[in-house]
Design a protein around this motif. Sequence first.
Motif, PDB file in Angstrom:
ATOM      1  N   SER A  77       4.434 -18.800  -5.120  1.00 26.10           N
ATOM      2  CA  SER A  77       4.301 -18.725  -3.690  1.00 26.10           C
ATOM      3  C   SER A  77       4.450 -17.269  -3.020  1.00 26.10           C
ATOM      4  O   SER A  77       3.672 -17.158  -2.227  1.00 26.10           O
ATOM      5  N   LYS A  78       4.881 -16.412  -3.783  1.00 28.56           N
ATOM      6  CA  LYS A  78       5.154 -14.881  -3.356  1.00 28.56           C
ATOM      7  C   LYS A  78       4.892 -13.890  -4.688  1.00 28.56           C
ATOM      8  O   LYS A  78       5.657 -14.174  -5.779  1.00 28.56           O
ATOM      9  N   PRO A  79       4.680 -12.765  -4.315  1.00 31.82           N
ATOM     10  CA  PRO A  79       4.534 -11.857  -5.393  1.00 31.82           C
ATOM     11  C   PRO A  79       5.934 -11.426  -5.951  1.00 31.82           C
ATOM     12  O   PRO A  79       6.911 -11.530  -5.315  1.00 31.82           O
ATOM     13  N   SER A  80       6.105 -11.127  -7.194  1.00 31.46           N
ATOM     14  CA  SER A  80       7.305 -10.674  -7.879  1.00 31.46           C
ATOM     15  C   SER A  80       7.609  -9.305  -7.222  1.00 31.46           C
ATOM     16  O   SER A  80       6.959  -8.725  -6.693  1.00 31.46           O
ATOM     17  N   PRO A  81       9.200  -8.925  -7.219  1.00 37.41           N
ATOM     18  CA  PRO A  81       9.578  -7.677  -6.832  1.00 37.41           C
ATOM     19  C   PRO A  81       8.729  -6.454  -7.240  1.00 37.41           C
ATOM     20  O   PRO A  81       8.405  -5.495  -6.695  1.00 37.41           O
ATOM     21  N   GLN A  82       8.702  -6.634  -8.716  1.00 35.92           N
ATOM     22  CA  GLN A  82       8.125  -5.568  -9.160  1.00 35.92           C
ATOM     23  C   GLN A  82       6.371  -5.230  -8.931  1.00 35.92           C
ATOM     24  O   GLN A  82       6.083  -3.928  -8.732  1.00 35.92           O
ATOM     25  N   LEU A  83       5.873  -6.529  -8.663  1.00 39.94           N
ATOM     26  CA  LEU A  83       4.563  -6.263  -8.202  1.00 39.94           C
ATOM     27  C   LEU A  83       4.565  -5.795  -6.783  1.00 39.94           C
ATOM     28  O   LEU A  83       3.553  -5.006  -6.605  1.00 39.94           O
ATOM     29  N   LEU A  84       5.330  -6.070  -6.098  1.00 38.02           N
ATOM     30  CA  LEU A  84       5.395  -5.752  -4.657  1.00 38.02           C
ATOM     31  C   LEU A  84       5.618  -4.075  -4.621  1.00 38.02           C
ATOM     32  O   LEU A  84       4.903  -3.423  -3.746  1.00 38.02           O
ATOM     33  N   LEU A  85       6.482  -3.682  -5.397  1.00 36.42           N
ATOM     34  CA  LEU A  85       6.812  -2.212  -5.544  1.00 36.42           C
ATOM     35  C   LEU A  85       5.545  -1.349  -5.977  1.00 36.42           C
ATOM     36  O   LEU A  85       5.250  -0.344  -5.551  1.00 36.42           O
ATOM     37  N   LYS A  86       5.057  -2.009  -6.878  1.00 38.91           N
ATOM     38  CA  LYS A  86       3.683  -1.094  -7.736  1.00 38.91           C
ATOM     39  C   LYS A  86       2.511  -1.368  -6.534  1.00 38.91           C
ATOM     40  O   LYS A  86       1.974  -0.213  -6.469  1.00 38.91           O
ATOM     41  N   ARG A  87       2.442  -2.496  -5.834  1.00 39.92           N
ATOM     42  CA  ARG A  87       1.374  -2.648  -4.685  1.00 39.92           C
ATOM     43  C   ARG A  87       1.628  -1.386  -3.710  1.00 39.92           C
ATOM     44  O   ARG A  87       0.973  -0.790  -3.007  1.00 39.92           O
ATOM     45  N   LEU A  88       2.974  -1.323  -3.238  1.00 38.55           N
ATOM     46  CA  LEU A  88       3.345  -0.442  -2.275  1.00 38.55           C
ATOM     47  C   LEU A  88       3.065   0.982  -2.644  1.00 38.55           C
ATOM     48  O   LEU A  88       2.380   1.680  -1.844  1.00 38.55           O
ATOM     49  N   LEU A  89       3.150   1.225  -3.768  1.00 37.92           N
ATOM     50  CA  LEU A  89       2.848   2.810  -4.302  1.00 37.92           C
ATOM     51  C   LEU A  89       1.302   3.045  -4.307  1.00 37.92           C
ATOM     52  O   LEU A  89       0.754   3.933  -4.136  1.00 37.92           O
ATOM     53  N   GLU A  90       0.671   1.948  -4.712  1.00 44.69           N
ATOM     54  CA  GLU A  90      -0.884   1.857  -4.569  1.00 44.69           C
ATOM     55  C   GLU A  90      -1.132   2.261  -3.111  1.00 44.69           C
ATOM     56  O   GLU A  90      -2.367   3.068  -3.244  1.00 44.69           O
ATOM     57  N   ILE A  91      -0.879   1.451  -2.223  1.00 48.78           N
ATOM     58  CA  ILE A  91      -1.029   1.587  -0.849  1.00 48.78           C
ATOM     59  C   ILE A  91      -0.692   3.167  -0.534  1.00 48.78           C
ATOM     60  O   ILE A  91      -1.548   3.811   0.158  1.00 48.78           O
ATOM     61  N   ARG A 129      11.817  -9.585   2.186  1.00 48.59           N
ATOM     62  CA  ARG A 129      11.890 -10.006   0.620  1.00 48.59           C
ATOM     63  C   ARG A 129      13.238  -9.190   0.400  1.00 48.59           C
ATOM     64  O   ARG A 129      13.409  -8.871  -0.883  1.00 48.59           O
ATOM     65  N   SER A 130      13.923  -8.439   1.333  1.00 46.62           N
ATOM     66  CA  SER A 130      14.960  -7.500   0.883  1.00 46.62           C
ATOM     67  C   SER A 130      15.833  -8.162  -0.224  1.00 46.62           C
ATOM     68  O   SER A 130      16.509  -7.538  -1.166  1.00 46.62           O
ATOM     69  N   THR A 131      16.119  -9.419  -0.165  1.00 40.93           N
ATOM     70  CA  THR A 131      17.104  -9.825  -1.179  1.00 40.93           C
ATOM     71  C   THR A 131      16.732 -10.248  -2.516  1.00 40.93           C
ATOM     72  O   THR A 131      17.516 -10.370  -3.656  1.00 40.93           O
ATOM     73  N   ASP A 132      15.349 -10.206  -2.785  1.00 43.02           N
ATOM     74  CA  ASP A 132      14.740  -9.849  -4.028  1.00 43.02           C
ATOM     75  C   ASP A 132      14.716  -8.859  -4.779  1.00 43.02           C
ATOM     76  O   ASP A 132      14.725  -8.712  -5.871  1.00 43.02           O
ATOM     77  N   PHE A 133      15.203  -7.829  -4.010  1.00 43.12           N
ATOM     78  CA  PHE A 133      15.329  -6.509  -4.684  1.00 43.12           C
ATOM     79  C   PHE A 133      16.718  -6.184  -5.347  1.00 43.12           C
ATOM     80  O   PHE A 133      17.809  -6.560  -4.579  1.00 43.12           O
ATOM     81  N   ASN A 134      16.816  -5.339  -6.358  1.00 49.03           N
ATOM     82  CA  ASN A 134      18.065  -5.043  -6.889  1.00 49.03           C
ATOM     83  C   ASN A 134      18.201  -3.492  -6.697  1.00 49.03           C
ATOM     84  O   ASN A 134      17.396  -2.841  -6.303  1.00 49.03           O
ATOM     85  N   ALA A 135      19.350  -3.023  -7.336  1.00 53.15           N
ATOM     86  CA  ALA A 135      19.719  -1.647  -7.087  1.00 53.15           C
ATOM     87  C   ALA A 135      18.719  -0.636  -7.744  1.00 53.15           C
ATOM     88  O   ALA A 135      18.474   0.316  -7.349  1.00 53.15           O
TER      89      ALA A 135
END
Length: 852
Positions: A77-91, A129-135
């Motif tokens: 359904s959705k990308p994983s948190p790690q994949l989201l952060l990786k895509r953010l830095l690529e952008i 998606r903020s609840t999917d991220f941890n510290a």
Amino acid sequence: GVYERAWTRNYSTLKEIHFLPCARKDPFGNGAIVKDMRSPEECYSDPACQVMGFIILDPELDRKSGRAYGSSFNVASKPSPQLLLKRLLEIVVTAKMLLDHAGQDEESQALRDTILSLFDQTFSYLSSRSTDFNASHMKALQRETFVPCKDDSGAVQWYKPSQVYFTNSDGNAEDEVVALLFHSINFSPFLAATGVKAEASVQDILHRLVTQPKEILEKVGHTKYLNFLHRIASEPMRNVSPQIRQAPFLLAYQQDVELKEDGKDEDAKGTDDAIARPVLAKAQDIYLIDNSLLGRMFSHVLHAPHETDLEHLYERLGSRYISKSVNKNHRIIGRQLKETTLTREFARRLKERLPLLISPKNTSRPLVKDAEKYLDERTLEVVQVDGVQAVYSLGVHDKVQQVSCCASRTGRWAVTLYVTEDLDFFDVGSALGDIIMQRCELEDAFLLSNLIEAPLDTLRARGFAVDKKVKVKEYKPPPKPKPKAPVPTPSATSTSTAATSASKPSPTSEQKQPSGADGSQDDISKSLSSESDADESRLAKLAAEAAAAAEAVASSPAAAAVAAKAAAAASQAKPPESSPTNHQDPDSLRNKKRRGLRKLLGSRGGSAKMPDMSQHTAASGSSAPGSFGQDHIPPSQTGQVDNDTPVPPEADAFSHERLNEILASSLASSRGTAATGLNSAERHTTALPEGLSRGDEGCEVIPGQNLKIFGRTTNGIKVFSSAKNGEEDSEAFLRSNIQTIKTFASLLETLCEVYQLNMQCVAIYYESCGNTIAFNSNKALYFNLRLFAHLHYNDGGPLSSECYSYWFTTMAHELAHNLVSAHNKDHGYYTESYVTLFLPALSARLNRLGIN
């Protein structure tokens, strides 16, 4: 059902087959949708992630069939948190590369707007998606510069979350502060979790002003800059670092006489027409104007804004009140008349209003200890003069103003009030306030002037305690213990009588002072003569006390015997020699009389032998051995004290009080410096104390002096050149170092105020050779400019505390020569006593000057 079970069994081999219709959108493109076939593991069923460039199932597929194909084919359904952060830095990397190659044309500006819009949408999706991220995810992002902000030029810059602040859509005052001082972005829960601050703290604003004050002032203007300072002042600053104290970030105003307001006359005089120009400066360079008169007088200084909260902030950071920074001294012009109608009427007026003047209820500021003693008719003297000049000094700048009254302390409690015929009661209130109050402000001087000027009936009707009685405390010596000696013999009685008669001073008649037209050198001599009369009167009183003490201890045979020896020594003693000078004292008979009185005052019981002095006579001594209430005892006389008898606390207190009186009397006995010059030959002193280095010649060499008057400083201190090693060289040095002379004169003026010493008793000279720092000639002090110029002068900069300490101790050393000529134990004793007595006054003065 059959196909679904088969798909599940064979998913590992079928998941990489490109058979699902999908849609993809380029984040940096024009928004066009690209459709193609993708495998189940390459796409996602949630359309919201498409904003970050992820591939999603074609939304049309589900809409046409009415089935959830994503669930059927195990599509995530959705990308994983790690994949989201990786895509953010690529952008972020892609966006930076595009901006690096962008120009200043419209297309490039459109690209910047597209990038900012893209990140707004991206942060919005990540917030969902903020609840999917941890510290740990957030901590990793805090180190990255991934937040885009547009600067004043329109360019996009990248910052860490800790460098950015949120702005809301309300447009409130907080948003204005953030927009003007910081990099701002719209609120996002995701960015808040990474460390973007909701609002700027006082510390954040302070840090920005401290690090970039000039840039911020140019950007926002001085009005909004002041608003930032108000914000900082709204919260107390507990710890102020040296960096903040030294940073030129405070806004001050400087009078610019070249800038005139429209319509002003170019020929108008004064600084009222000048426009105050805002400038940035350090706190220690800014003055708080708590006295408008001084503010107008020294309009060249930087002054703080006239706002209470900012003044408290500036003071906390190191700014000084101008009233505490300006040195105020007075010059007496013309005649000095004591018994006139004006002086008698004025003394009567002060006496009847004494309860009002010293009442702590009439002012919020504290009075000095025992304030009533300064205004007591027995210690206060009123003198009518032709004129009084108030000299205000701030650094190297001096301003002179005519006033009608000033006060001067001439002893421990003694005060002389100088008044002119055209008396202004505000000047009187200011002069009295400086004497009886710890700090006299303008409102205090105004209140005191009203209390002196207003009719008593008016004050009484308004509720002032006009009829209150004031009892002036007097010092009472401690009670005498019972005598240990047997009944006195007739010889002891006669000895006591002799000592008593020897202690009584001869009566003197008051001399009428001659009049003068102006404040010339003759008038200065008359002023010193007047002070000598006052000193003689005080010595006469002390001599009377000495006679009374002699009678009290006469019952002891031992005391009587010692008293008889002292009386015999006093009758046979010759006047001590004065240090050689090139001029004679015009009142030599009076000086001899004073020296005689000082001999009698050497001991209250007449029992102590006077120390041997070659230049000056010591006004000190001790009581009879074993007697109670003994006087202070210099080191050279310690052998005459009964060291086996315990000394009560009252006796130590009395001895200390007596020492202070002796030091004050010695200060009052100081004389004016030479009128035109000084010439003395070199002397050799062989009577040195044991242990002092005598050199190869076995004696102490006192250098000779050959001084010639060079001029006067603005505060009245004489300056001499030395002909000892070339008069022309000495005068050339003085002419080329005028600023050094003024600074040194200001320093000596401050020390004279600390020691309560008349400035006419000190002088400056320049001698290029030798080791002489200063010398005492005929109770006048001369200080070598060479040592100050070489050790302490800072080319117009502020003087250090080490400088004040050095010359404070030097002055104490030379003042001790008023009591002892030789460099012996007694001289060291009196030097230490001067330092001990006046060190608190020096410390207080340095605090007022802001010197640590």
